[in-house]
Enzyme design. Sequence first.
Site, short mmCIF file in Angstrom:
data_model
loop_
_atom_site.label_atom_id
_atom_site.label_comp_id
_atom_site.label_asym_id
_atom_site.label_seq_id
_atom_site.Cartn_x
_atom_site.Cartn_y
_atom_site.Cartn_z
N GLY A 215 62.71 14.56 57.97
CA GLY A 215 63.25 16.33 57.02
C GLY A 215 64.62 16.09 56.65
CB SER A 216 66.65 19.02 57.25
OG SER A 216 66.25 19.40 55.80
#
Length: 487
Positions: A215-216
């Site tokens: 993810g981020s």
Amino acid sequence: MTRHIRHAAVFCALLLAALLVNAARIQVFQAPAYDDHPANRRPAIARYGQPRGDILVGGRPVTGSKDTAGRLRYERTYTDGPLYAPVTGFASQVYGSSLLEDTEDGILSGTDPMLAPFPLVGDLTRARSRGGDVVTTLNAAAQRAAYAGLGARKGAVAALEPSTGRILALVSTPSYDPESLSGNSATVARSWAQLNEDPSKPMLNRATGQTYPPGSTFKVVTAAAALDAGVVRDVDEPTDSPAPYTLPGTRTRLTNESEGCEDAPLRVAFEWSCNTVFAKLGVDVGVADMAATAEAFGFNATDLRVPYAVAPSTFDTTVDRAQLALSAIGQYNTRATPLQMAMVAAAVANGGQVREPYLVERTTTAHGSTVAAAGPRPARQAMRPSTAVRLRELMRNVVEDGTGTNAAIPGVTVGGKTGTAQHGIGNSGTPYAWFVSWAQGGRALEPKVAVAVVVEDAAADRGDITGGGVAAPIARAVMEAVLGTAR
């Protein structure tokens, strides 16, 4: 008469020679076949006929041996078994061994030739040396903090010392007690079956053996690639990043969880985790440079061992531009172990250099003499030192003013990055919560710890899912433990 005696003597000499040749054939040439024969119980009896060496954390053994007075005399015992299971593994009389119990078996069982003071004599007598000890790099306080922080949730924590690569904590939950597999009774078989049938997979080492979409948190890698490639020269200059962003060659529109992401400067985009900015940056950097940066951090490496094997973290190099945009925000086929993401945070903290992680500080004889020591670990430049300086500043902003404020420690410089990992069909699964970070004490000259946390079953509240609510406090507790600031 003399002739008959001479003939008898020659015949006896031939018989003696034949006996010696046959003994040599059996004891030297056929010995491996007899040793490996299923009916031969002697190797197992010898293996378990003496106490096994210990695995040490902070100078104290977390393993032991129990005298059962049976034919296979000594069984393995574990202190705080579930806490250290992702490190020790198990040593079973029925099911073999895993993790450190497996990779360091020669030292622990006493079969390593380095333990014998006179190896040639040992080869002839086939005597077994006393088992040696394995001294780990773990920080006991950090290990306990990580385990307590995860609690009943599924997840994992990996913590490193950035300047050396020493693994300070390695936790996976849910866990299990390796001692339940140690002996050879019927209860061992039942425990084995229960553990393997458990849908929560307690024997899965999620810290090193499981990969997740990062993810981020992968935006640290994308930012490094953009800065190194010169796509971004000033972190405070607006980027040409529409919001929403239409993925190249498609009609799919990528949106953000935060407001104010359109044309946001890298500093703002990093602080508030703007998907549109980083997806477009990945496309602007291109597949070749994105892949080169990811691989410099350790992605796509298949030979990482700590000393047991670590599952490869992957960055797909065959993507089109739309897939590259998703890869740049830690989605599509991008996957990472928690240990790999701890390496990413450690590289930022260490001036852009990645130190190969390791778990064994040294091995010793039963009397404490060093058999082998870890020594200097290889370093790899993942990004320019100037890029690392900028990223440290960006990660500090996340903790001071952005989505990672729950990781802040008074009097300590902390940098971090929250993350959300989508998964499941159509991203229908509850997102995994990620947080990666590093911490530097007030008087320290360099960061002392880098941490990665992933929580699989994050609560449905969006603030928790992004990592700031669930994962960041766990990382903070581990950093406090390492720095000695825990209250």
